[in-house]
Design an enzyme around this catalytic site. Structure first.
Site, PDB file in Angstrom:
ATOM      1  N   HIS A   1       1.054  -1.276  -0.593  1.00 38.91           N
ATOM      2  CA  HIS A   1       0.107   0.091   0.080  1.00 38.91           C
ATOM      3  C   HIS A   1       0.663   1.062   0.313  1.00 38.91           C
ATOM      4  O   HIS A   1       0.971   1.937  -0.829  1.00 38.91           O
ATOM      5  CB  HIS A   1      -0.965   0.193   1.443  1.00 38.91           C
ATOM      6  CG  HIS A   1      -1.776  -1.007   0.742  1.00 38.91           C
ATOM      7  ND1 HIS A   1      -2.130  -1.897   2.744  1.00 38.91           N
ATOM      8  CD2 HIS A   1      -2.876  -1.454   0.325  1.00 38.91           C
ATOM      9  CE1 HIS A   1      -3.352  -2.294   2.359  1.00 38.91           C
ATOM     10  NE2 HIS A   1      -3.738  -2.341   0.618  1.00 38.91           N
TER      11      HIS A   1
ATOM     12  N   LYS B   1     -16.427  -7.115   5.564  1.00 39.12           N
ATOM     13  CA  LYS B   1     -15.223  -8.244   5.813  1.00 39.12           C
ATOM     14  C   LYS B   1     -14.671  -8.522   7.356  1.00 39.12           C
ATOM     15  O   LYS B   1     -13.426  -8.944   7.244  1.00 39.12           O
ATOM     16  CB  LYS B   1     -13.884  -7.167   4.736  1.00 39.12           C
ATOM     17  CG  LYS B   1     -14.123  -6.951   3.156  1.00 39.12           C
ATOM     18  CD  LYS B   1     -13.326  -6.540   3.147  1.00 39.12           C
ATOM     19  CE  LYS B   1     -12.738  -6.865   1.852  1.00 39.12           C
ATOM     20  NZ  LYS B   1     -11.342  -5.841   0.824  1.00 39.12           N
TER      21      LYS B   1
ATOM     22  N   ARG C   1      -1.611  -5.960  -8.554  1.00 35.22           N
ATOM     23  CA  ARG C   1      -0.589  -7.351  -7.729  1.00 35.22           C
ATOM     24  C   ARG C   1      -0.466  -8.237  -9.490  1.00 35.22           C
ATOM     25  O   ARG C   1       0.668  -8.640  -9.283  1.00 35.22           O
ATOM     26  CB  ARG C   1      -0.785  -7.811  -6.913  1.00 35.22           C
ATOM     27  CG  ARG C   1      -1.174  -6.763  -5.634  1.00 35.22           C
ATOM     28  CD  ARG C   1      -1.466  -7.374  -4.151  1.00 35.22           C
ATOM     29  NE  ARG C   1      -2.714  -7.893  -4.485  1.00 35.22           N
ATOM     30  CZ  ARG C   1      -3.725  -8.404  -3.687  1.00 35.22           C
ATOM     31  NH1 ARG C   1      -3.111  -8.124  -2.331  1.00 35.22           N
ATOM     32  NH2 ARG C   1      -4.844  -8.339  -3.282  1.00 35.22           N
TER      33      ARG C   1
ATOM     34  N   SER D   1      -3.099  -7.574   2.323  1.00 37.90           N
ATOM     35  CA  SER D   1      -3.503  -7.876   3.666  1.00 37.90           C
ATOM     36  C   SER D   1      -4.019  -9.000   4.629  1.00 37.90           C
ATOM     37  O   SER D   1      -4.063  -9.157   5.706  1.00 37.90           O
ATOM     38  CB  SER D   1      -4.431  -6.699   4.441  1.00 37.90           C
ATOM     39  OG  SER D   1      -4.154  -5.622   4.414  1.00 37.90           O
TER      40      SER D   1
END
Length: 164
Positions: free
Chosen positions: A17, A41, A95, A133
């Site tokens: 990040h 989440k 990514r 994460s």
């Protein structure tokens, strides 16, 4: 003033990040880090903790780059958040190819909602492409070393949170 919005849950903020934030600073004068309030989440860190981590990690980066960096919690549509903060650019980090498929759909929908807001994709640097994460939290939960993936203060916060 060119304003960009970099949204995410940042649970927790990773070196990946921070790499995207650093590079986004070269594109805008002000970078708003949109910290998503995503109740679905079930984040490890609450909203205040995530905002505080971003503010702490970005303070030196802001001084170094000359770009104003602010954390902004949001729970509405991304495109609405962009309007709320005056952003003309949405920054998204990629990514892998799998990220692109999802992001491509999001850009299409956002363009239908407001075609004045552009989306810019930044590829993560090679050493950060595997960092997620979700994986960082899993490794930390299983007593693995995540110091290569997060800043030292975030590493300490993870350890403290998981020891409880």
């Amino acid at each position: 003033m060119r304003v960009g919005l970099y949204p995410g849950t940042f649970d927790p903020v990773t070196l990946g990040h921070l790499d995207i934030i650093r590079r986004a600073c070269s594109l805008v004068d002000k970078l708003v880090i949109g910290v998503a309030i995503n109740r679905d989440k079930g984040p490890l860190f609450d909203l205040e903790e995530r905002v505080a981590m971003i503010e702490a990690e970005c303070a030196a980066l802001s001084a170094q780059t000359g770009c104003e960096i602010v954390a902004h919690p949001f729970e509405n549509l991304l495109i609405s958040c962009a309007k709320d903060v005056g952003a003309s650019i949405i920054i998204r980090g990629l990514r892998a190819v799998a990220d692109f498929e999802y992001e491509y759909q999001m850009v299409g929908m956002n363009r239908q909602l407001d075609d004045t807001v552009e989306t810019v994709f930044l590829m993560a640097e090679a050493q950060h492409q595997a960092i997620a994460s979700k994986l960082v939290k899993e490794i930390a939960r299983l007593d693995g070393d995540v110091s290569k993936f997060v800043p030292p203060a975030v590493h300490a916060a993870l350890r403290s949170k998981l020891e409880k």
